[in-house]
Design a protein around this motif. Structure first.
Motif, PDB file in Angstrom:
ATOM      1  N   HIS A  24       4.576  -3.344  -9.744  1.00  7.17           N
ATOM      2  CA  HIS A  24       3.186  -3.630 -10.113  1.00  7.17           C
ATOM      3  C   HIS A  24       2.296  -3.772  -8.880  1.00  7.17           C
ATOM      4  O   HIS A  24       1.083  -3.946  -9.027  1.00  7.17           O
ATOM      5  CB  HIS A  24       3.125  -4.915 -10.937  1.00  7.17           C
ATOM      6  N   ARG A  25       2.894  -3.718  -7.699  1.00 11.40           N
ATOM      7  CA  ARG A  25       2.138  -3.834  -6.457  1.00 11.40           C
ATOM      8  C   ARG A  25       1.965  -2.460  -5.820  1.00 11.40           C
ATOM      9  O   ARG A  25       2.606  -1.481  -6.206  1.00 11.40           O
ATOM     10  CB  ARG A  25       2.859  -4.770  -5.483  1.00 11.40           C
ATOM     11  N   SER A  26       1.113  -2.415  -4.786  1.00  9.20           N
ATOM     12  CA  SER A  26       0.872  -1.167  -4.072  1.00  9.20           C
ATOM     13  C   SER A  26       2.007  -0.873  -3.103  1.00  9.20           C
ATOM     14  O   SER A  26       2.816  -1.752  -2.772  1.00  9.20           O
ATOM     15  CB  SER A  26      -0.457  -1.251  -3.304  1.00  9.20           C
ATOM     16  N   TYR A  27       2.047   0.373  -2.616  1.00 12.34           N
ATOM     17  CA  TYR A  27       3.037   0.734  -1.609  1.00 12.34           C
ATOM     18  C   TYR A  27       2.813  -0.041  -0.311  1.00 12.34           C
ATOM     19  O   TYR A  27       3.762  -0.352   0.414  1.00 12.34           O
ATOM     20  CB  TYR A  27       2.991   2.233  -1.332  1.00 12.34           C
ATOM     21  N   GLU A  28       1.556  -0.358  -0.033  1.00 13.88           N
ATOM     22  CA  GLU A  28       1.257  -1.102   1.185  1.00 13.88           C
ATOM     23  C   GLU A  28       1.843  -2.511   1.116  1.00 13.88           C
ATOM     24  O   GLU A  28       2.279  -3.063   2.127  1.00 13.88           O
ATOM     25  CB  GLU A  28      -0.253  -1.185   1.413  1.00 13.88           C
ATOM     26  N   TRP A  29       1.861  -3.098  -0.076  1.00 13.86           N
ATOM     27  CA  TRP A  29       2.466  -4.422  -0.253  1.00 13.86           C
ATOM     28  C   TRP A  29       3.928  -4.390   0.186  1.00 13.86           C
ATOM     29  O   TRP A  29       4.390  -5.263   0.923  1.00 13.86           O
ATOM     30  CB  TRP A  29       2.339  -4.838  -1.721  1.00 13.86           C
ATOM     31  N   SER A  30       4.658  -3.378  -0.273  1.00 11.44           N
ATOM     32  CA  SER A  30       6.082  -3.260   0.065  1.00 11.44           C
ATOM     33  C   SER A  30       6.271  -2.994   1.546  1.00 11.44           C
ATOM     34  O   SER A  30       7.177  -3.556   2.180  1.00 11.44           O
ATOM     35  CB  SER A  30       6.721  -2.138  -0.761  1.00 11.44           C
ATOM     36  N   CYS A  31       5.425  -2.136   2.110  1.00  6.58           N
ATOM     37  CA  CYS A  31       5.528  -1.834   3.539  1.00  6.58           C
ATOM     38  C   CYS A  31       5.267  -3.072   4.384  1.00  6.58           C
ATOM     39  O   CYS A  31       5.955  -3.319   5.371  1.00  6.58           O
ATOM     40  CB  CYS A  31       4.544  -0.717   3.903  1.00  6.58           C
ATOM     41  N   ARG A  32       4.295  -3.871   3.976  1.00  3.31           N
ATOM     42  CA  ARG A  32       3.986  -5.078   4.746  1.00  3.31           C
ATOM     43  C   ARG A  32       5.070  -6.138   4.600  1.00  3.31           C
ATOM     44  O   ARG A  32       5.251  -6.968   5.493  1.00  3.31           O
ATOM     45  CB  ARG A  32       2.615  -5.618   4.338  1.00  3.31           C
ATOM     46  N   LEU A  33       5.777  -6.147   3.482  1.00  2.00           N
ATOM     47  CA  LEU A  33       6.929  -7.037   3.365  1.00  2.00           C
ATOM     48  C   LEU A  33       7.997  -6.673   4.396  1.00  2.00           C
ATOM     49  O   LEU A  33       8.584  -7.548   5.043  1.00  2.00           O
ATOM     50  CB  LEU A  33       7.513  -6.958   1.955  1.00  2.00           C
ATOM     51  N   VAL A  34       8.241  -5.360   4.544  1.00  2.00           N
ATOM     52  CA  VAL A  34       9.201  -4.898   5.543  1.00  2.00           C
ATOM     53  C   VAL A  34       8.700  -5.238   6.948  1.00  2.00           C
ATOM     54  O   VAL A  34       9.475  -5.682   7.810  1.00  2.00           O
ATOM     55  CB  VAL A  34       9.436  -3.382   5.401  1.00  2.00           C
ATOM     56  N   THR A  35       7.402  -5.040   7.175  1.00  2.00           N
ATOM     57  CA  THR A  35       6.818  -5.353   8.480  1.00  2.00           C
ATOM     58  C   THR A  35       6.940  -6.838   8.796  1.00  2.00           C
ATOM     59  O   THR A  35       7.235  -7.223   9.935  1.00  2.00           O
ATOM     60  CB  THR A  35       5.336  -4.932   8.503  1.00  2.00           C
ATOM     61  N   LEU A  36       6.694  -7.677   7.797  1.00  2.00           N
ATOM     62  CA  LEU A  36       6.835  -9.128   7.976  1.00  2.00           C
ATOM     63  C   LEU A  36       8.271  -9.500   8.336  1.00  2.00           C
ATOM     64  O   LEU A  36       8.508 -10.288   9.264  1.00  2.00           O
ATOM     65  CB  LEU A  36       6.405  -9.842   6.697  1.00  2.00           C
ATOM     66  N   LEU A  37       9.237  -8.914   7.621  1.00  2.00           N
ATOM     67  CA  LEU A  37      10.645  -9.189   7.901  1.00  2.00           C
ATOM     68  C   LEU A  37      11.013  -8.740   9.309  1.00  2.00           C
ATOM     69  O   LEU A  37      11.687  -9.479  10.055  1.00  2.00           O
ATOM     70  CB  LEU A  37      11.518  -8.482   6.868  1.00  2.00           C
ATOM     71  N   HIS A  38      10.572  -7.551   9.685  1.00  2.00           N
ATOM     72  CA  HIS A  38      10.848  -7.053  11.037  1.00  2.00           C
ATOM     73  C   HIS A  38      10.231  -7.969  12.088  1.00  2.00           C
ATOM     74  O   HIS A  38      10.865  -8.298  13.101  1.00  2.00           O
ATOM     75  CB  HIS A  38      10.304  -5.628  11.205  1.00  2.00           C
ATOM     76  N   GLY A  39       8.992  -8.401  11.859  1.00  2.00           N
ATOM     77  CA  GLY A  39       8.317  -9.254  12.831  1.00  2.00           C
ATOM     78  C   GLY A  39       9.062 -10.548  13.070  1.00  2.00           C
ATOM     79  O   GLY A  39       9.220 -10.981  14.220  1.00  2.00           O
ATOM     80  N   VAL A  40       9.531 -11.174  11.999  1.00  2.49           N
ATOM     81  CA  VAL A  40      10.257 -12.440  12.134  1.00  2.49           C
ATOM     82  C   VAL A  40      11.585 -12.232  12.865  1.00  2.49           C
ATOM     83  O   VAL A  40      11.932 -12.971  13.800  1.00  2.49           O
ATOM     84  CB  VAL A  40      10.491 -13.073  10.746  1.00  2.49           C
ATOM     85  N   ILE A  41      12.348 -11.222  12.429  1.00  5.66           N
ATOM     86  CA  ILE A  41      13.674 -10.982  13.018  1.00  5.66           C
ATOM     87  C   ILE A  41      13.568 -10.606  14.492  1.00  5.66           C
ATOM     88  O   ILE A  41      14.257 -11.178  15.354  1.00  5.66           O
ATOM     89  CB  ILE A  41      14.414  -9.877  12.233  1.00  5.66           C
TER      90      ILE A  41
END
Length: 244
Positions: A28-45
């Protein structure tokens, strides 16, 4: 070099898999939402890993620029390189970013490939990754807060403050020390020094945009404050009722 190529490829596949999982779980979310989730995870790790390498595992980037790559540095840069390849491809496909961000991604990819290929200078590049990625989780948090309608809150103000503060202190201030150590050291090759300077110029470009954002926000706050003061100002009357 072959093990490094395999490691980078595996990293790219992992980030693509995580993105696909986020898309499936957030239909139900945009593709950008999913991409930013991955970006957030990468940033933290990557912030945690690169910070550990820079401050604990070593060697110290300000005194050992151009030193041979350690195995941990290779792992961290391979993980980051796979992500940047994924993100650059995503940005080019969906055309969501401007020229400055695309140039930043391209420089980052070329710099990491060069360092992994040469077998040295991962020390200072890892430090650049740390000062660059430490603000990334906050940047993504701002976007998610806007998406869910919670940006105009105390939490939004706190996220904005720490984002601007860390960007100016670490990415601009700390980045300047790293660039100075890289340029003055005789070990790194001239092409890597030029790439590092180009990355810092890109950071200065981002800084100009951030300063404009901070200026607009402060002006908006000031106008809101002065307007509120005028509304709450006591009305001067002579004690008589005004005729209607």
């Amino acid at each position: 070099m072959v093990p490094i190529v395999v490691e980078v490829t595996c990293s790219l596949v992992v980030w693509l898999f995580l993105y696909a999982c986020c898309c499936c779980c957030n239909k139900h979310r945009s593709y950008e939402w999913s991409c930013r989730l991955v970006t957030l995870l990468h940033g933290v790790i990557v912030t945690c890993l690169s910070g550990y390498v820079a401050f604990l595992d070593g060697p110290w980037p300000l005194t050992h620029a151009g030193s041979a790559n350690t195995s941990l540095q290779i792992h961290v840069l391979s993980l980051t390189l796979g992500y940047f390849i994924f993100d650059l491809g995503w940005c080019l496909y969906f055309k969501t970013e401007g020229d400055l961000m695309l140039f930043h991604h391209t420089l980052s990819i070329c710099g990491m490939i060069m360092v992994l290929g040469l077998g040295k200078s991962a020390t200072e590049v890892n430090a650049v990754v740390f000062v660059s990625e430490i603000t990334n989780p906050l940047l993504q948090a701002r976007w998610f807060l806007r998406e869910v309608g919670c940006y105009q809150s105390v939490l939004g103000e706190v996220v904005d403050f720490f984002f601007v503060f860390l960007f100016l202190v670490l990415r601009i201030g700390g980045g300047a020390f790293i660039m100075y150590a890289m340029v003055t050291s005789p070990e790194p090759i001239w092409l890597l020094k030029a790439g590092g300077l180009a990355m810092y110029v890109v950071s200065l470009g981002f800084m100009v945009e951030i300063c404009r954002f901070a200026r607009r926000k402060m002006l908006k706050k000031y106008r809101s404050w002065t307007g509120l003061r005028r509304m709450n100002a006591p009305v001067k009357t002579n004690g008589n009722l005004t005729a209607h």
